[in-house]
Design a protein around this motif. Sequence first.
Motif, PDB file in Angstrom:
ATOM      1  N   GLY A 312       0.792  -1.225   0.000  1.00 62.04           N
ATOM      2  CA  GLY A 312       0.000   0.000   0.000  1.00 62.04           C
ATOM      3  C   GLY A 312       0.821   1.270   0.000  1.00 62.04           C
ATOM      4  N   ASP A 313       0.157   2.366   0.363  1.00 62.10           N
ATOM      5  CA  ASP A 313       0.774   3.687   0.282  1.00 62.10           C
ATOM      6  C   ASP A 313       1.989   3.839   1.180  1.00 62.10           C
ATOM      7  OD1 ASP A 313      -1.242   4.286  -1.453  1.00 62.10           O
ATOM      8  OD2 ASP A 313      -2.297   5.681  -0.122  1.00 62.10           O
ATOM      9  N   GLY A 314       2.025   3.103   2.281  1.00 57.72           N
ATOM     10  CA  GLY A 314       3.132   3.238   3.223  1.00 57.72           C
ATOM     11  C   GLY A 314       4.338   2.398   2.875  1.00 57.72           C
ATOM     12  N   ALA A 315       4.308   1.731   1.719  1.00 58.79           N
ATOM     13  CA  ALA A 315       5.425   0.894   1.283  1.00 58.79           C
ATOM     14  C   ALA A 315       5.882   1.325  -0.094  1.00 58.79           C
ATOM     15  CB  ALA A 315       5.005  -0.580   1.259  1.00 58.79           C
ATOM     16  N   ILE A 316       7.124   1.000  -0.430  1.00 61.78           N
ATOM     17  CA  ILE A 316       7.651   1.314  -1.751  1.00 61.78           C
ATOM     18  C   ILE A 316       8.567   0.184  -2.198  1.00 61.78           C
ATOM     19  CG2 ILE A 316       9.544   2.687  -0.761  1.00 61.78           C
ATOM     20  CD1 ILE A 316       9.374   4.447  -3.279  1.00 61.78           C
ATOM     21  N   ILE A 317       8.326  -0.336  -3.374  1.00 65.55           N
ATOM     22  CA  ILE A 317       9.176  -1.389  -3.938  1.00 65.55           C
ATOM     23  C   ILE A 317      10.436  -0.732  -4.485  1.00 65.55           C
ATOM     24  CG2 ILE A 317       9.322  -3.241  -5.645  1.00 65.55           C
ATOM     25  CD1 ILE A 317       6.257  -3.384  -5.561  1.00 65.55           C
ATOM     26  N   ASP A 318      11.606  -1.173  -4.015  1.00 69.48           N
ATOM     27  CA  ASP A 318      12.834  -0.455  -4.365  1.00 69.48           C
ATOM     28  C   ASP A 318      13.115  -0.438  -5.854  1.00 69.48           C
ATOM     29  OD1 ASP A 318      13.411  -3.129  -4.555  1.00 69.48           O
ATOM     30  OD2 ASP A 318      15.133  -3.102  -3.191  1.00 69.48           O
ATOM     31  N   GLU A 319      12.734  -1.480  -6.575  1.00 64.96           N
ATOM     32  CA  GLU A 319      13.019  -1.544  -8.005  1.00 64.96           C
ATOM     33  C   GLU A 319      11.854  -1.086  -8.877  1.00 64.96           C
ATOM     34  OE1 GLU A 319      14.313  -5.451  -9.004  1.00 64.96           O
ATOM     35  OE2 GLU A 319      15.808  -5.566  -7.415  1.00 64.96           O
ATOM     36  N   ASN A 320      10.700  -0.819  -8.251  1.00 64.43           N
ATOM     37  CA  ASN A 320       9.522  -0.498  -9.051  1.00 64.43           C
ATOM     38  C   ASN A 320       8.528   0.347  -8.254  1.00 64.43           C
ATOM     39  OD1 ASN A 320       7.593  -0.507 -11.112  1.00 64.43           O
ATOM     40  ND2 ASN A 320       6.695  -2.432 -10.410  1.00 64.43           N
ATOM     41  N   PRO A 321       8.850   1.622  -7.991  1.00 66.95           N
ATOM     42  CA  PRO A 321       7.912   2.475  -7.242  1.00 66.95           C
ATOM     43  C   PRO A 321       6.586   2.592  -7.986  1.00 66.95           C
ATOM     44  CG  PRO A 321      10.078   3.505  -7.424  1.00 66.95           C
ATOM     45  CD  PRO A 321      10.083   2.336  -8.358  1.00 66.95           C
ATOM     46  N   LEU A 322       5.485   2.458  -7.246  1.00 65.81           N
ATOM     47  CA  LEU A 322       4.154   2.497  -7.841  1.00 65.81           C
ATOM     48  C   LEU A 322       3.371   3.697  -7.327  1.00 65.81           C
ATOM     49  CD1 LEU A 322       3.274  -1.286  -7.483  1.00 65.81           C
ATOM     50  CD2 LEU A 322       3.845  -0.085  -9.604  1.00 65.81           C
ATOM     51  N   PRO A 323       2.348   4.130  -8.074  1.00 65.04           N
ATOM     52  CA  PRO A 323       1.528   5.249  -7.595  1.00 65.04           C
ATOM     53  C   PRO A 323       0.799   4.870  -6.311  1.00 65.04           C
ATOM     54  CG  PRO A 323       0.502   4.188  -9.501  1.00 65.04           C
ATOM     55  CD  PRO A 323       1.888   3.614  -9.383  1.00 65.04           C
ATOM     56  N   GLN A 324       0.593   5.856  -5.459  1.00 63.11           N
ATOM     57  CA  GLN A 324      -0.086   5.617  -4.178  1.00 63.11           C
ATOM     58  C   GLN A 324      -1.591   5.691  -4.399  1.00 63.11           C
ATOM     59  OE1 GLN A 324       2.674   8.599  -2.433  1.00 63.11           O
ATOM     60  NE2 GLN A 324       2.707   7.236  -0.659  1.00 63.11           N
ATOM     61  N   LEU A 325      -2.122   4.601  -4.947  1.00 60.93           N
ATOM     62  CA  LEU A 325      -3.534   4.489  -5.285  1.00 60.93           C
ATOM     63  C   LEU A 325      -4.092   3.211  -4.686  1.00 60.93           C
ATOM     64  CD1 LEU A 325      -3.271   5.466  -9.077  1.00 60.93           C
ATOM     65  CD2 LEU A 325      -4.042   6.950  -7.211  1.00 60.93           C
ATOM     66  N   ALA A 326      -5.425   3.087  -4.743  1.00 60.92           N
ATOM     67  CA  ALA A 326      -6.074   1.921  -4.157  1.00 60.92           C
ATOM     68  C   ALA A 326      -5.705   0.631  -4.873  1.00 60.92           C
ATOM     69  CB  ALA A 326      -7.595   2.118  -4.162  1.00 60.92           C
ATOM     70  N   GLN A 327      -5.679   0.657  -6.208  1.00 59.63           N
ATOM     71  CA  GLN A 327      -5.464  -0.580  -6.947  1.00 59.63           C
ATOM     72  C   GLN A 327      -4.122  -1.244  -6.653  1.00 59.63           C
ATOM     73  OE1 GLN A 327      -7.047  -2.863  -8.793  1.00 59.63           O
ATOM     74  NE2 GLN A 327      -8.897  -1.813  -8.115  1.00 59.63           N
ATOM     75  N   PRO A 328      -2.991  -0.524  -6.656  1.00 61.46           N
ATOM     76  CA  PRO A 328      -1.740  -1.191  -6.281  1.00 61.46           C
ATOM     77  C   PRO A 328      -1.801  -1.794  -4.883  1.00 61.46           C
ATOM     78  CG  PRO A 328      -1.281   0.905  -7.342  1.00 61.46           C
ATOM     79  CD  PRO A 328      -2.763   0.857  -7.114  1.00 61.46           C
ATOM     80  N   ALA A 329      -2.416  -1.084  -3.939  1.00 61.23           N
ATOM     81  CA  ALA A 329      -2.513  -1.589  -2.561  1.00 61.23           C
ATOM     82  C   ALA A 329      -3.316  -2.879  -2.513  1.00 61.23           C
ATOM     83  CB  ALA A 329      -3.144  -0.531  -1.662  1.00 61.23           C
TER      84      ALA A 329
END
Length: 451
Positions: A312-329
């Motif tokens: 979710g929004d409080g995490a970040i994948i080091d090799e693939n940052p994703l938008p802080q949206l509901a669907q990735p979470a």
Amino acid sequence: MPLPALFSRFGHEPAFKRDRPKVAVVGGGFGGMAAAKALAAEGCHVTIIDKNPYTTFQPLLYQVATGGLNPGDVTYRLRSFTAKLGAHARFRRASVTAIDTDARLVHVDNGEPIPYDYVVLAQGVGANFFGIPGAAERSDTIYTRASSLRARDVIFSHLEALDTDKTRSFDVIIVGGGPTGVETAGTLAEMKSVGIPAIFPDVSIDRVHVTLVEMGPHLLAPFDAGLRHYTRKQLQKRGVDVRTETAIKEIREDSVLLGDGQTLPADMVIWAAGVGAHKKAVGWGFETGRGGRIVTDKNLRVHGQDRIFAVGDGAIIDENPLPQLAQPAIQEGELVASQVVHLERGEALQEFSYVDKGTMATIGRNAAVVELANGPKFTGFPAWLVWVMIHIYSLLGGRNRIQAMVNLGSRYLTFNREAGAIVGDVLTEDGEPESQKPESERPAASSKADD
């Protein structure tokens, strides 16, 4: 019917029927609920930990702040949610104070520590004020139920004051040109142009000013250029003063200082410029990256940990940052259940692969933008209708869906009479509801004219 039984009915057999792994899910937002639901379907013991006894559908909080929906329409009891997951799901209302990875205990401020085999960190984020002087102290936000109700009271107080104090104006500045900022600005502009003449016939709409400030060159930056252009034109058509490439230098008591030295009067500042990590999460001792987000590998495991995942929004994948949206979470939360199964079976973990289903934002009545992944882009009433249908469908609980549909439908049908029919508490100078003070202690609401 409990969800594990429901999944089994459609051919999914739980991975664990004995020796069930204990999984602590920190946070009851989109990612946490998706993880809990998928983990329960696999037969895990699941405990959701959240400081609030409810989950909040954040994309519609601006509707709460502007009077379109009630807070109960966009919240849902987490105890009810876990009850539907089956006999092996629980909820603990608490804040996490520490995570002991050696003893495998999640320490909380309410009750005994929670033992775990695995942890899913889905704590979400809060407002990020980027160190701008006065922003945290003098801005309103709409990231939580409480802050949205507070913003609602502030808006209501200023609108009521316009009717009794002919010297007043109401200058509201929204900071941030993402979906939340655009949706809030559009709704306030319609409240000004349609609601005020209907509800406050003696108040000139020229006394209300709505300004949207965005530091970047575009509103809705991730969207297609044509959709960005449409958004700006629609906001300007509704009377919003749109200012892009404009930085905020300081938020003062009754004004905002811009980066170019210009000062704008401001009775209210709504901060929608970005999100950052919760302070408690930063103190848990895990590696953090941009915005204080907990860093994970491509398998969603927290760096340096073999039993702790972050989504979710409080995490970040080091090799693939994703938008802080509901669907990735949601997609990350769903994958975590498979990862737990793989680890328990001694199998290799899966890499997370995000499937972009598209994005959307509403600007106002009959106006929205929708951009589907590898598909059509459209605007206007069709886009607005799609936005309404998807958001109502996404709410938890049949009552919430029906109530939201009734409230939004009523507002749509009575738009020319009730677009500005916001109801809240009138606030005093110290920010407390006037109705809660004795009659002799009720000061008048503050105004620029009093300075």
